[in-house]
Design an enzyme around this catalytic site. Structure first.
Site, PDB file in Angstrom:
ATOM      1  N   GLY A   1       0.909  -1.308  -0.079  1.00 13.89           N
ATOM      2  CA  GLY A   1       0.053   0.191  -0.208  1.00 13.89           C
ATOM      3  C   GLY A   1       0.891   1.136  -0.135  1.00 13.89           C
TER       4      GLY A   1
ATOM      5  CD  GLU B   1       8.469  -0.537   3.185  1.00 13.84           C
ATOM      6  OE1 GLU B   1       9.200  -0.177   2.440  1.00 13.84           O
ATOM      7  OE2 GLU B   1       7.533   0.087   3.640  1.00 13.84           O
TER       8      GLU B   1
ATOM      9  CG  ASN C   1       5.345   6.527   1.149  1.00 11.04           C
ATOM     10  OD1 ASN C   1       5.855   6.998   0.426  1.00 11.04           O
ATOM     11  ND2 ASN C   1       5.720   5.140   1.241  1.00 11.04           N
ATOM     12  N   GLY C   2       2.127   5.815   4.360  1.00 11.59           N
ATOM     13  CA  GLY C   2       0.961   6.585   5.030  1.00 11.59           C
ATOM     14  C   GLY C   2      -0.201   5.815   5.172  1.00 11.59           C
ATOM     15  CB  SER C   3      -1.671   2.965   3.251  1.00  7.82           C
ATOM     16  OG  SER C   3      -0.717   1.902   3.238  1.00  7.82           O
ATOM     17  N   GLY C   4      -1.062   2.764   6.703  1.00 14.54           N
ATOM     18  CA  GLY C   4      -1.278   2.272   8.045  1.00 14.54           C
ATOM     19  C   GLY C   4      -0.670   0.776   8.060  1.00 14.54           C
ATOM     20  CE  LYS C   5       3.103  -0.263   3.253  1.00 12.23           C
ATOM     21  NZ  LYS C   5       2.945   1.345   2.995  1.00 12.23           N
ATOM     22  CB  SER C   6       4.900   0.738   9.785  1.00  9.97           C
ATOM     23  OG  SER C   6       5.573   0.610   8.605  1.00  9.97           O
TER      24      SER C   6
END
Length: 493
Positions: free
Chosen positions: A40, A159, A42-47
């Protein structure tokens, strides 16, 4: 414990950072032993999702259930995008020992376990090194060794190849393949920005604006071109990275025409030089890529170019149009650097203040319009981000902010260290557009990278740093036509 063979169950997860919503009512289940890719923008909530699974964050709403049956250690192992965030020991061997100590392994049983773990990731020769002396790729290998020595039933990779060179990426891939054979019930959740990595996973989950917008077979998901463009998995470079007008009419050091490595040598240890008798020139308006294996001295070269380190022999100098030279640190602001870990260069409480700080040191106050243009330049919405704490941003958002902060005081040369790490496809295309614009404006750019596509599309010349201080220089086209890139940078697209 999870029910029905599910290693991981999440329901209605919701998390906000102040007024910014990171996740909104996310629900999904992962069976034991499944390999799942998460992708997704950047800033989509993955981390944030990764940290929730690992128990490092608590959801403001929703539940997380993890199967802990038949396992006495931590149920989840997580490898962060930035390995510095999880290394705690002074030396490499003690980092692995720390993991074992926390699970009650008797000291007399530790040495052979530690040796096997370090050998598994190709860092046995670094056992006695200080962790703060390691390269980014070496730190990433160490962090993974310290996690996998505990054999967690759920492994979350945020990542993990961000800081790895090509041999390191292959080694990680080979290790994960062996892990699947050795421990078929280990569940792997792999967060990535790379479509080529996502294709390796049978199941792919797409996050966008804090929600799951697709969940299915990777071939099916990636065949949806409209979805991929909307979520920045894939972009058309002809449409991406539109650079706004920004002010470089008054360069810091406008009369300087070159930045030079003049027979420079540097080492962190006595009698062991990282760089030795190295000479190359970065001209105004030129793009030079600096490549090599992890630990060969690429970031060190970047610090030297920025004047943050001084060579033990030789010099790093600026040359003006009359041919006169002076040490790079003599005129602040001529060279700007973007670190491999961008949060290391943030120290103010809002993104707007970070952008205003550099110009303020050179008596150039940014107007509100100019400030907005720098946010626009890197693809961050000024209204949304200007008041945000830089430390609250995602990895990709931090990198974008670092680009804007470095460019805001109009340097003559810019050094980017691993600039595409953590960036989505739109961010990479935007970065390439920024570099092309800098070249057109006569600004010299050095790019330290493992990304073969970036090197092929941008570099006028390539400096290959080898082990034991050796180095080679190539024209950009020759670097790929001779096959010199193999095992050094990724295969160019």
């Amino acid at each position: 414990p999870a029910v029905g063979g599910r290693a991981l169950d999440v329901e209605n997860l919701t998390v906000s950072y102040g007024t910014a919503v990171a996740l909104l009512d996310v629900s999904l289940s992962v069976p034991a032993g499944q390999l799942v890719g998460i992708i997704g923008p950047n800033g989509s909530g993955k981390s944030t999702f990764a940290r929730l699974i690992a128990g490092l964050l608590r959801p403001q709403k929703g539940t997380i259930t993890i199967d802990t049956q038949h396992h006495h250690g931590p149920p989840v192992g997580i490898l962060f995008q930035n390995p510095d965030n999880q290394l705690v020991a002074v030396t490499v061997d003690k980092e692995v020992a720390f993991s074992l100590e926390n699970t009650g392994v008797p000291p007399e049983n530790m040495p052979p376990i530690m040796e096997r773990a370090l050998a598994e990731f190709g860092i046995a020769h670094l056992a006695n090194r200080l962790t703060n002396e390691l390269s980014g790729g070496e730190k990433q290998r160490l962090a993974l060794a310290a996690i996998m020595v505990l054999n967690p039933p759920v492994l979350v990779l945020d990542e993990p190849d961000s800081f790895l060179d090509e041999p390191g990426r292959k080694q990680l891939h080979d290790y994960l393949s062996r892990l699947r054979v050795r421990s078929p019930n280990t569940t792997i959740v792999h967060i990535t920005q790379y479509e080529r990595v996502a294709r390796e996973y049978g199941r792919l989950i797409v996050f966008h604006e804090g929600q799951v917008v697709a969940d299915g077979g990777s071939d099916t998901v990636l065949a949806d071109h409209a979805l991929c463009e909307r979520t920045a998995i894939r972009v058309l470079r002809s449409r991406a990275g539109v650079v706004s007008t920004y002010d470089h009419s008054s360069y810091v050091g406008r009369s300087i025409r070159a930045l030079k490595f003049a027979d420079a040598s540097f080492g962190f240890e006595e009698k062991k030089m990282v760089l030795q008798s190295t000479s190359f020139t970065l001209g105004a308006g030129e793009v030079v890529a600096i490549v090599g294996e992890s630990g060969c001295g690429k970031s060190t070269a970047g610090y030297l170019l920025c004047g943050l380190l001084k060579p033990e022999e030789g010099a790093i100098v600026c040359e003006n149009i009359s041919g006169d030279t002076f040490p790079v640190g003599q005129r602040p602001g001529v060279v700007a650097g973007v670190f491999q870990v961008p949060e290391r260069q943030f120290f103010l409480h809002s993104c707007a203040h970070e952008l205003q700080y550099g110009p303020g040191n050179f008596d150039r106050e940014l107007t509100p319009e100019k400030l907005d243009s720098y946010f626009e330049l890197v693809g961050l919405d000024a209204e949304q981000f200007s008041r945000r704490d830089p430390q609250s941003l995602s990895g990709g958002e931090k990198r974008r902010l670092a680009f804007a902060a470095a460019l805001s005081f109009a340097p003559r040369f810019v050094v980017f260290d691993e600039p595409t790490c953590g960036l989505d496809a739109e961010g990479v295309a935007r970065f390439e557009s920024i570099v092309a614009s800098l070249r057109n404006r006569g600004i010299g750019t050095a790019i330290i990278t493992h990304d073969g596509g970036v090197v092929k599309r941008l570099a006028d010349r390539v400096i290959h740093l080898e082990r034991e201080g050796k180095w080679r220089s190539y024209d950009g086209d020759d670097f790929f036509s001779t096959g010199a890139y193999s095992g050094i940078v990724s295969e160019p697209e």
